[in-house]
Design an enzyme around this catalytic site. Sequence first.
Site, PDB file in Angstrom:
ATOM      1  N   CYS A   1       1.672  -8.012  15.613  1.00  0.00           N
ATOM      2  CA  CYS A   1       0.494  -8.035  14.729  1.00  0.00           C
ATOM      3  C   CYS A   1       0.062  -9.452  14.371  1.00  0.00           C
ATOM      4  O   CYS A   1      -1.038  -9.653  13.854  1.00  0.00           O
ATOM      5  CB  CYS A   1       0.760  -7.234  13.459  1.00  0.00           C
TER       6      CYS A   1
ATOM      7  N   CYS B   1       5.981  -4.155   7.789  1.00  0.00           N
ATOM      8  CA  CYS B   1       5.647  -5.239   6.854  1.00  0.00           C
ATOM      9  C   CYS B   1       6.857  -5.547   5.963  1.00  0.00           C
ATOM     10  O   CYS B   1       7.073  -6.704   5.588  1.00  0.00           O
ATOM     11  CB  CYS B   1       4.433  -4.868   6.011  1.00  0.00           C
TER      12      CYS B   1
ATOM     13  N   CYS C   1      -1.293  -8.963   6.593  1.00  0.00           N
ATOM     14  CA  CYS C   1      -2.003  -7.788   6.096  1.00  0.00           C
ATOM     15  C   CYS C   1      -1.677  -7.540   4.611  1.00  0.00           C
ATOM     16  O   CYS C   1      -0.709  -8.092   4.078  1.00  0.00           O
ATOM     17  CB  CYS C   1      -1.571  -6.584   6.907  1.00  0.00           C
TER      18      CYS C   1
ATOM     19  N   ASP D   1       1.392 -11.391  12.076  1.00  0.00           N
ATOM     20  CA  ASP D   1       1.640 -11.753  10.679  1.00  0.00           C
ATOM     21  C   ASP D   1       2.854 -12.666  10.585  1.00  0.00           C
ATOM     22  O   ASP D   1       3.815 -12.518  11.337  1.00  0.00           O
ATOM     23  CB  ASP D   1       1.886 -10.498   9.833  1.00  0.00           C
TER      24      ASP D   1
END
Length: 125
Positions: A33, A102, A58, A35
């Site tokens: 992603c 996350c 995010c 991140d």
Amino acid sequence: MYSSTVLEHLENPRNVGELADATIRGESFNPVCGDRMTLTLRVSAGTISDARFLVDGCPPSIAAGSMLTVLLINSDLDGAERLTPRRLSEELEQLPRHKEHCAILAIDALRSALAQLKLHAAEEI
Ligand code: FES
């Protein structure tokens, strides 16, 4: 979609930034992603006295970094070692399944910091 705890941490993220006098720094990156998170900790006598996080990612990764610092401040190193992505997600009243990574991003930053701390301790022996 997001729990009230996630939303509250998004509206009012705790401990954002970097500690200028950090004892140790950890970084994590998710190549899927894109991140990334940086975690700085001040450690004294086996206790984490302060923590800050920065995230380029995010919204749930912001909430995960924020909650992580809340859990870490005033925690001893053994407690920090035992933190898991599942526990972090539970503290956030569950991240959506497709956003559970996350919490992994945040715990990876913690693991990176703790590994650096062990490396430094070994070098001082
Ligand atoms: Fe990858 Fe949040 S979407 S860490």
